[in-house]
Design a protein around this motif. Sequence first.
Motif, PDB file in Angstrom:
ATOM      1  N   CYS A   1       0.812  -1.219   0.000  1.00 51.47           N
ATOM      2  CA  CYS A   1       0.000   0.000   0.000  1.00 51.47           C
ATOM      3  C   CYS A   1       0.843   1.266   0.000  1.00 51.47           C
ATOM      4  O   CYS A   1       0.613   2.185   0.779  1.00 51.47           O
ATOM      5  N   GLU A   2       1.850   1.281  -0.854  1.00 44.42           N
ATOM      6  CA  GLU A   2       2.693   2.473  -0.922  1.00 44.42           C
ATOM      7  C   GLU A   2       2.486   3.249  -2.211  1.00 44.42           C
ATOM      8  O   GLU A   2       2.909   4.386  -2.330  1.00 44.42           O
TER       9      GLU A   2
ATOM     10  N   MET B   1       0.439   5.286  -4.763  1.00 46.54           N
ATOM     11  CA  MET B   1      -0.782   6.070  -4.928  1.00 46.54           C
ATOM     12  C   MET B   1      -1.244   5.913  -6.372  1.00 46.54           C
ATOM     13  O   MET B   1      -0.416   5.761  -7.252  1.00 46.54           O
ATOM     14  N   PRO B   2      -2.541   5.997  -6.656  1.00 44.69           N
ATOM     15  CA  PRO B   2      -3.621   6.228  -5.694  1.00 44.69           C
ATOM     16  C   PRO B   2      -4.195   4.950  -5.068  1.00 44.69           C
ATOM     17  O   PRO B   2      -5.081   5.046  -4.243  1.00 44.69           O
TER      18      PRO B   2
ATOM     19  N   ALA C   1      -3.028   3.112  -2.817  1.00 47.40           N
ATOM     20  CA  ALA C   1      -2.788   3.125  -1.375  1.00 47.40           C
ATOM     21  C   ALA C   1      -3.897   3.848  -0.618  1.00 47.40           C
ATOM     22  O   ALA C   1      -4.092   3.639   0.578  1.00 47.40           O
ATOM     23  N   GLU C   2      -4.620   4.694  -1.310  1.00 48.52           N
ATOM     24  CA  GLU C   2      -5.680   5.475  -0.688  1.00 48.52           C
ATOM     25  C   GLU C   2      -6.940   4.627  -0.444  1.00 48.52           C
ATOM     26  O   GLU C   2      -7.750   4.937   0.432  1.00 48.52           O
TER      27      GLU C   2
ATOM     28  N   HIS D   1      -7.984   3.375   3.041  1.00 51.38           N
ATOM     29  CA  HIS D   1      -8.334   4.494   3.930  1.00 51.38           C
ATOM     30  C   HIS D   1      -9.722   5.037   3.604  1.00 51.38           C
ATOM     31  O   HIS D   1     -10.463   5.448   4.497  1.00 51.38           O
TER      32      HIS D   1
END
Length: 247
Positions: A191-192, A194-195, A197-198, A201
């Motif tokens: 999960c590093e 982007m996007p 990784a977002e 959340h």
Amino acid sequence: MEGRDIAHVAVEMARARCCIALTGAGVSTESGIPDFRSADGLWSRYDINEYGHIDNFLSNPGKVWRMLAEMSSTVINAQPNQAHHALAELEHRGVVKAVITQNIDALHKRAGSRNVIEFHGTMERVRCLRCGREYATENISLKNLPPQCSCGGILKPDVVLIGEPIPQDALAAAFRWASACDVMLVVGTSCEMMPAAELPHIARRHGALIVEINRENTTLSPYATHTLKGNAGEVLGRILDEITRLP
Ligand SMILES: [Zn+2]
């Protein structure tokens, strides 16, 4: 990884209204596809930041295709592993509704998953940069690089290279599922990037439980409801067994 954690997660998944999975490289390493963040195999010989960049593809497609040709033969010869099969079976049983993957190897689809959002595209197809015509990668000749379309244009794999945007439809679908799910499995991804990784959340802010399945802790671990440590195939296989045993 404790048996009762697995049992607990299995109950939550079976009870969920909408359980989805977000997958990354860790799901495919057991199929022999090296993670580009490691220096294994292909990536010991090619620098991803150089060979994976759209600007370098456009300025020297023949050079970048030398890496892509190796990658496509790795992908075409790879077989889905226990992790892909377990997710496909969970979808078949109505437990998992969608898989969002950052992988470009098409192994989820080949294992039988139907609702797959390929966030970074797929190596299965190439597209002509001039006329847009698509070809199955396995049907094009890689004898002379770069391969060309019948119109003379350069063919490019349908994958998102560094410096390119995520396709709008994949992006919209991924954000929609992340907002709608109540359980998100985050499997084999640190999960590093982007996007993507977002996405966990977004799910978390909408009240979803986050179940992380990874061999090691990641930046997501502090936010995960459950962290199940281990190989993706083994952990998903055990979850599937638990769900099968539920009354
Ligand atoms: Zn063309």
